[in-house]
Design a protein around this motif. Structure first.
Motif, short mmCIF file in Angstrom:
data_model
loop_
_atom_site.label_atom_id
_atom_site.label_comp_id
_atom_site.label_asym_id
_atom_site.label_seq_id
_atom_site.Cartn_x
_atom_site.Cartn_y
_atom_site.Cartn_z
N LYS A 102 0.84 -1.20 0.00
CA LYS A 102 0.00 0.00 0.00
C LYS A 102 0.87 1.25 0.00
CE LYS A 102 -3.82 -2.32 0.19
NZ LYS A 102 -4.71 -2.36 -1.00
N PRO A 103 0.37 2.35 -0.50
CA PRO A 103 1.19 3.57 -0.52
C PRO A 103 1.43 4.09 0.90
CG PRO A 103 -1.06 4.06 -1.20
CD PRO A 103 -0.95 2.57 -1.11
N LEU B 220 3.70 9.58 1.72
CA LEU B 220 3.79 9.79 0.28
C LEU B 220 2.44 10.24 -0.29
CD1 LEU B 220 5.49 9.59 -2.29
CD2 LEU B 220 4.83 7.18 -2.47
N VAL B 221 1.37 9.66 0.23
CA VAL B 221 0.02 10.06 -0.20
C VAL B 221 -0.23 11.52 0.13
CG1 VAL B 221 -2.44 9.70 0.18
CG2 VAL B 221 -0.91 7.74 -0.04
N GLN B 222 0.15 11.94 1.34
CA GLN B 222 -0.04 13.32 1.75
C GLN B 222 0.79 14.29 0.91
OE1 GLN B 222 0.80 13.50 5.92
NE2 GLN B 222 -0.92 12.17 6.50
N PRO C 19 -2.91 9.48 -5.86
CA PRO C 19 -2.30 9.11 -4.58
C PRO C 19 -2.41 7.62 -4.27
CG PRO C 19 -3.60 11.11 -4.34
CD PRO C 19 -3.90 10.58 -5.70
N LEU C 20 -3.41 6.93 -4.83
CA LEU C 20 -3.56 5.50 -4.58
C LEU C 20 -2.52 4.66 -5.30
CD1 LEU C 20 -7.45 5.17 -4.94
CD2 LEU C 20 -6.12 5.38 -2.83
N HIS C 21 -1.88 5.25 -6.31
CA HIS C 21 -0.97 4.47 -7.15
C HIS C 21 0.41 5.10 -7.32
CE1 HIS C 21 -4.31 1.86 -8.36
NE2 HIS C 21 -5.03 2.96 -8.50
N ILE C 22 0.69 6.18 -6.58
CA ILE C 22 1.97 6.86 -6.76
C ILE C 22 3.13 5.93 -6.40
CG2 ILE C 22 1.80 7.83 -4.43
CD1 ILE C 22 3.53 9.38 -7.55
N TYR D 186 -13.63 2.90 -12.43
CA TYR D 186 -12.31 2.71 -11.82
C TYR D 186 -12.28 1.43 -11.01
CZ TYR D 186 -8.69 3.10 -8.23
OH TYR D 186 -7.66 2.84 -7.38
N THR D 187 -11.22 0.65 -11.18
CA THR D 187 -10.92 -0.44 -10.26
C THR D 187 -9.44 -0.33 -9.90
OG1 THR D 187 -10.21 -2.13 -11.87
CG2 THR D 187 -12.59 -1.93 -11.47
N GLY D 188 -9.08 -0.89 -8.78
CA GLY D 188 -7.69 -0.82 -8.34
C GLY D 188 -6.74 -1.48 -9.33
#
Length: 339
Positions: A8-9, A13-15, A30-33, A113-115
């Motif tokens: 998971k991120p 990094l998400v922030q 942010p979910l995939h960075i 959208y899907t993950g």
């Protein structure tokens, strides 16, 4: 289908990415960075030191005798081979395993959208981020055209984090099913195996996969996405619980109907940019296919004898072949892509 990436991120990094994602309207970024950065790091390690180590072990002095420019090009082809093989396998798996994707209608194909689809977008973006860095550091090898392509391809794949046509991400990745064989073809030339039986068999597979995946399947899917985008212009996703929405991965970015929060009508500049890129690449695919056939045929045709040769009846050995080089635009379509 949830994101199959095993990590998971990190919250930090998400922030850090969140303000940029809001500024450029990329809510799923942010979910995939972390996947973008991880894939870029992987390709960097393959480029150096993995490719030089393996290449020296496999071909020995042939690699060490290459000039700096040719060695850079060799290592870039190694990365291209690994990346195209990996992402094609993942795209095929997701197309069969992602049940939510397979239920999407035209609205979900535009805004859904899907993950798993987000991961494919991220891995492609990560490759072009690596490509952009390597190209900018080796302009004497790749030139400004390749740099411009890397930048534009990175921007095009970044649009997917709006999200936008995530459904088609694995579909157009399959254009690259021919790329591993194209890289093999390139390596056989550099190893002195031009015109060999191995190159003949590989060339036949290359032409067959290029024709079926790019010209037939790719053109059909381009017509499909064109129709979906045309239907979506001037409208936004509807939220009818008994209609379009499907059960996608839930989270802060996805509402109860399966669409990303904040999804709205498609701006004209985005639709026109995407369609123009897609049509351009389709045209290039047909051009590349003609050039590819010419180049492959040249490798397996004996050289034409001159009139003076006929008069003296000098025989040309059957195993003599001309050295034909693939056009630069055909050598590595993966590095000159993308939608």
């Amino acid at each position: 289908m949830k994101d199959p990436f095993p990590f998971k991120p990190p919250p930090s990094l998400v922030q850090a990415v969140q303000p940029w994602a809001e500024l450029f309207s990329l809510p799923t970024l942010p979910l995939h960075i972390h996947e973008i950065l991880a894939s870029s790091l992987l390709y960097t390690l393959i480029y150096w030191p993995i490719s030089p180590l393996i290449s020296r072990y496999v071909v020995g002095e042939r690699y060490d005798k290459l000039s700096r420019k040719r060695r850079v090009n060799w290592d870039a082809h190694v990365v291209s081979f690994v990346q195209s093989t990996l992402i094609n396998c993942l795209a095929l798996w997701i197309m069969f395993a992602d049940a939510e994707r397979n239920k999407m209608d035209w609205q979900a194909r535009i805004w859904g959208y899907t993950g798993a689809l987000g991961m494919i977008q991220a891995l492609a973006a990560g490759y072009f981020l690596w490509d952009l860095v390597v190209t900018s550091r080796n302009m004497d090898v790749f030139g400004p055209g390749t740099l411009a392509h890397a930048l534009s391809a990175l921007l095009v794949y970044s649009f997917g984090f709006r999200p936008f046509v995530n459904y088609y991400a694995p579909t157009f990745i399959l254009w690259e099913l021919s790329t591993p064989f194209l890289n093999i073809h390139w390596f056989l030339d550099k190893l002195g195996l031009t015109g060999s039986r191995v190159q003949l068999y590989n060339g036949l597979i290359l032409i067959a996969t290029f024709f079926s995946c790019r010209l037939v399947y790719g053109t059909y899917q381009s017509c499909m996405v064109l129709g979906d985008i045309w239907a979506a212009l001037g409208t936004g996703p509807t939220h009818d619980p008994d209609g379009v929405p499907v059960a996608l991965e839930m989270g802060d970015y996805v509402d109860s109907s399966g669409f990303v929060i904040g999804a709205s009508e498609i701006p004209w500049w985005l639709a026109l940019s995407y369609l123009a890129s897609n049509l351009t690449l389709n045209g290039l695919n047909f051009y590349w296919f003609v050039m590819m056939i010419r180049a492959v045929r040249k490798r397996f045709q004996p050289p034409k004898r001159k009139d003076s040769d006929r008069e003296t009846q000098v025989c040309v050995p059957e195993d003599v072949h001309t050295e034909a080089k693939l056009p630069a635009s055909v050598e590595d379509p993966l590095r000159r892509r993308r939608v």
